[in-house]
Design a protein around this motif. Structure first.
Motif, PDB file in Angstrom:
ATOM      1  N   ALA A  61       0.814  -1.220   0.000  1.00 41.22           N
ATOM      2  CA  ALA A  61       0.000   0.000   0.000  1.00 41.22           C
ATOM      3  C   ALA A  61       0.846   1.269   0.000  1.00 41.22           C
ATOM      4  O   ALA A  61       0.471   2.266  -0.615  1.00 41.22           O
ATOM      5  CB  ALA A  61      -0.948   0.008   1.203  1.00 41.22           C
ATOM      6  N   VAL A  62       1.981   1.262   0.684  1.00 38.01           N
ATOM      7  CA  VAL A  62       2.797   2.483   0.776  1.00 38.01           C
ATOM      8  C   VAL A  62       3.747   2.643  -0.406  1.00 38.01           C
ATOM      9  O   VAL A  62       4.493   3.619  -0.475  1.00 38.01           O
ATOM     10  CB  VAL A  62       3.584   2.564   2.107  1.00 38.01           C
ATOM     11  CG1 VAL A  62       2.643   2.544   3.297  1.00 38.01           C
ATOM     12  CG2 VAL A  62       4.631   1.471   2.211  1.00 38.01           C
TER      13      VAL A  62
ATOM     14  N   ARG B 243      -4.888   3.764  -0.023  1.00 39.03           N
ATOM     15  CA  ARG B 243      -4.575   2.332  -0.037  1.00 39.03           C
ATOM     16  C   ARG B 243      -4.412   1.772   1.378  1.00 39.03           C
ATOM     17  O   ARG B 243      -4.896   0.681   1.679  1.00 39.03           O
ATOM     18  CB  ARG B 243      -3.320   2.095  -0.872  1.00 39.03           C
ATOM     19  CG  ARG B 243      -3.584   2.379  -2.357  1.00 39.03           C
ATOM     20  CD  ARG B 243      -2.357   2.249  -3.201  1.00 39.03           C
ATOM     21  NE  ARG B 243      -1.945   0.834  -3.256  1.00 39.03           N
ATOM     22  CZ  ARG B 243      -0.932   0.394  -3.949  1.00 39.03           C
ATOM     23  NH1 ARG B 243      -0.214   1.233  -4.669  1.00 39.03           N
ATOM     24  NH2 ARG B 243      -0.626  -0.879  -3.953  1.00 39.03           N
ATOM     25  N   VAL B 244      -3.753   2.522   2.254  1.00 41.94           N
ATOM     26  CA  VAL B 244      -3.584   2.081   3.642  1.00 41.94           C
ATOM     27  C   VAL B 244      -4.945   2.006   4.330  1.00 41.94           C
ATOM     28  O   VAL B 244      -5.241   1.047   5.055  1.00 41.94           O
ATOM     29  CB  VAL B 244      -2.620   3.018   4.407  1.00 41.94           C
ATOM     30  CG1 VAL B 244      -2.673   2.764   5.911  1.00 41.94           C
ATOM     31  CG2 VAL B 244      -1.190   2.847   3.886  1.00 41.94           C
TER      32      VAL B 244
ATOM     33  N   GLY C 210     -10.059   6.960   8.894  1.00 43.42           N
ATOM     34  CA  GLY C 210      -9.890   8.282   8.314  1.00 43.42           C
ATOM     35  C   GLY C 210      -8.419   8.563   8.111  1.00 43.42           C
ATOM     36  O   GLY C 210      -7.561   7.883   8.677  1.00 43.42           O
ATOM     37  N   ALA C 211      -8.129   9.568   7.294  1.00 38.75           N
ATOM     38  CA  ALA C 211      -6.743   9.907   6.984  1.00 38.75           C
ATOM     39  C   ALA C 211      -6.472  11.369   7.287  1.00 38.75           C
ATOM     40  O   ALA C 211      -7.362  12.214   7.178  1.00 38.75           O
ATOM     41  CB  ALA C 211      -6.444   9.623   5.513  1.00 38.75           C
TER      42      ALA C 211
ATOM     43  N   ILE D 144      -5.921   1.670  15.558  1.00 43.76           N
ATOM     44  CA  ILE D 144      -4.652   1.354  14.898  1.00 43.76           C
ATOM     45  C   ILE D 144      -4.311   2.531  14.005  1.00 43.76           C
ATOM     46  O   ILE D 144      -5.149   3.001  13.234  1.00 43.76           O
ATOM     47  CB  ILE D 144      -4.758   0.054  14.087  1.00 43.76           C
ATOM     48  CG1 ILE D 144      -5.021  -1.115  15.047  1.00 43.76           C
ATOM     49  CG2 ILE D 144      -3.485  -0.174  13.272  1.00 43.76           C
ATOM     50  CD1 ILE D 144      -5.233  -2.431  14.363  1.00 43.76           C
ATOM     51  N   HIS D 145      -3.074   3.009  14.127  1.00 47.70           N
ATOM     52  CA  HIS D 145      -2.607   4.167  13.375  1.00 47.70           C
ATOM     53  C   HIS D 145      -1.411   3.750  12.530  1.00 47.70           C
ATOM     54  O   HIS D 145      -0.494   3.107  13.035  1.00 47.70           O
ATOM     55  CB  HIS D 145      -2.176   5.291  14.329  1.00 47.70           C
ATOM     56  CG  HIS D 145      -3.260   5.733  15.241  1.00 47.70           C
ATOM     57  ND1 HIS D 145      -3.796   6.991  15.206  1.00 47.70           N
ATOM     58  CD2 HIS D 145      -3.942   5.081  16.208  1.00 47.70           C
ATOM     59  CE1 HIS D 145      -4.743   7.099  16.105  1.00 47.70           C
ATOM     60  NE2 HIS D 145      -4.852   5.944  16.737  1.00 47.70           N
ATOM     61  N   VAL D 146      -1.438   4.125  11.269  1.00 50.76           N
ATOM     62  CA  VAL D 146      -0.300   3.901  10.381  1.00 50.76           C
ATOM     63  C   VAL D 146       0.219   5.285  10.012  1.00 50.76           C
ATOM     64  O   VAL D 146      -0.507   6.104   9.444  1.00 50.76           O
ATOM     65  CB  VAL D 146      -0.687   3.109   9.118  1.00 50.76           C
ATOM     66  CG1 VAL D 146       0.530   2.933   8.208  1.00 50.76           C
ATOM     67  CG2 VAL D 146      -1.277   1.756   9.496  1.00 50.76           C
ATOM     68  N   TYR D 147       1.472   5.557  10.387  1.00 46.27           N
ATOM     69  CA  TYR D 147       2.112   6.848  10.132  1.00 46.27           C
ATOM     70  C   TYR D 147       3.112   6.725   8.986  1.00 46.27           C
ATOM     71  O   TYR D 147       3.768   5.693   8.857  1.00 46.27           O
ATOM     72  CB  TYR D 147       2.876   7.332  11.366  1.00 46.27           C
ATOM     73  CG  TYR D 147       2.003   7.643  12.547  1.00 46.27           C
ATOM     74  CD1 TYR D 147       1.311   8.849  12.619  1.00 46.27           C
ATOM     75  CD2 TYR D 147       1.872   6.743  13.592  1.00 46.27           C
ATOM     76  CE1 TYR D 147       0.510   9.140  13.706  1.00 46.27           C
ATOM     77  CE2 TYR D 147       1.075   7.025  14.682  1.00 46.27           C
ATOM     78  CZ  TYR D 147       0.400   8.225  14.731  1.00 46.27           C
ATOM     79  OH  TYR D 147      -0.393   8.507  15.814  1.00 46.27           O
ATOM     80  N   GLY D 148       3.282   7.786   8.233  1.00 45.25           N
ATOM     81  CA  GLY D 148       4.254   7.832   7.142  1.00 45.25           C
ATOM     82  C   GLY D 148       5.653   8.068   7.678  1.00 45.25           C
ATOM     83  O   GLY D 148       6.246   9.113   7.455  1.00 45.25           O
TER      84      GLY D 148
END
Length: 192
Positions: free
Chosen positions: A20-21, A32-33, A138-139, A160-164
């Motif tokens: 996704a990234v 995508r994430v 949300g983003a 759950i958080h996905v950080y860049g």
């Protein structure tokens, strides 16, 4: 805290996040994430070990689930006990996708409407308030990154958080009167 032997569900999540990234732009990455997290939540499989679900007594818990070896992203599990939340804050220019794993959260988004940067004073306008439940995501894509998160319910919530990258600091904005907020640097830590 990171899982030394990830579960099969976490390994699958990491594999899907790696894909996704891989796109070049933040908006595409976040879309995508976000879809990966929504798919994982709706699959119904348990993702987080019990140690990631324990509230902290004095503030929300922030636990590292995965750090990408290439530095492209990190995955954090956060636990929000009743009435716990963040102050108004930014993400220090880092994109993020947040998804509810358990319970509900309230997300209030803001935009900058003025202030005095030399005095670290900022004026905000509230934009939206969202109550999100399990599987909703949300983003935040800078410059649209100012928000508060809180648990509006009596039972703990988990997100759950996905950080860049790895978000090691942010800026919090404390009310200073007359509709202004004072910008303060805040170093971020993981909860044991």
């Amino acid at each position: 805290m990171t899982s030394t032997v990830p579960s099969a569900a976490v390994e699958q999540l990491i594999h899907r996040l790696d894909d996704a990234v891989a796109v070049r732009d933040d908006a595409g990455r976040c879309r995508r994430v976000k879809q990966v997290l929504i798919d994982v939540m709706h699959a119904g499989e348990a993702l987080l070990d019990a140690r990631f679900l324990v509230p902290a007594p004095d503030r929300y818990a922030r636990r590292l689930l995965h750090r990408d070896p290439a530095g492209r992203y990190t995955v954090i599990a956060m636990v929000w006990d009743r009435s716990q939340g963040t102050p108004l804050h930014d993400h220090a220019g880092t994109w993020c996708v947040e998804c509810v794993y358990r319970g509900r959260i309230k997300v209030t988004s803001y935009s900058v409407s003025g202030g005095d940067p030399e005095l670290d004073l900022v004026e905000f306008r509230q934009e939206t308030v969202v109550l999100a439940g399990r599987g909703e995501a949300g983003a935040l894509i800078p410059p649209f990154e100012y928000h508060r998160i809180e648990n509006p319910d009596r039972a703990p919530a988990v997100t759950i958080h996905v950080y860049g990258g790895e978000m090691t600091y942010c800026h919090v904005f404390e009310p200073s009167g007359e509709g202004r907020y004072r910008r303060e640097f805040r170093e971020l830590h993981y909860t044991a």
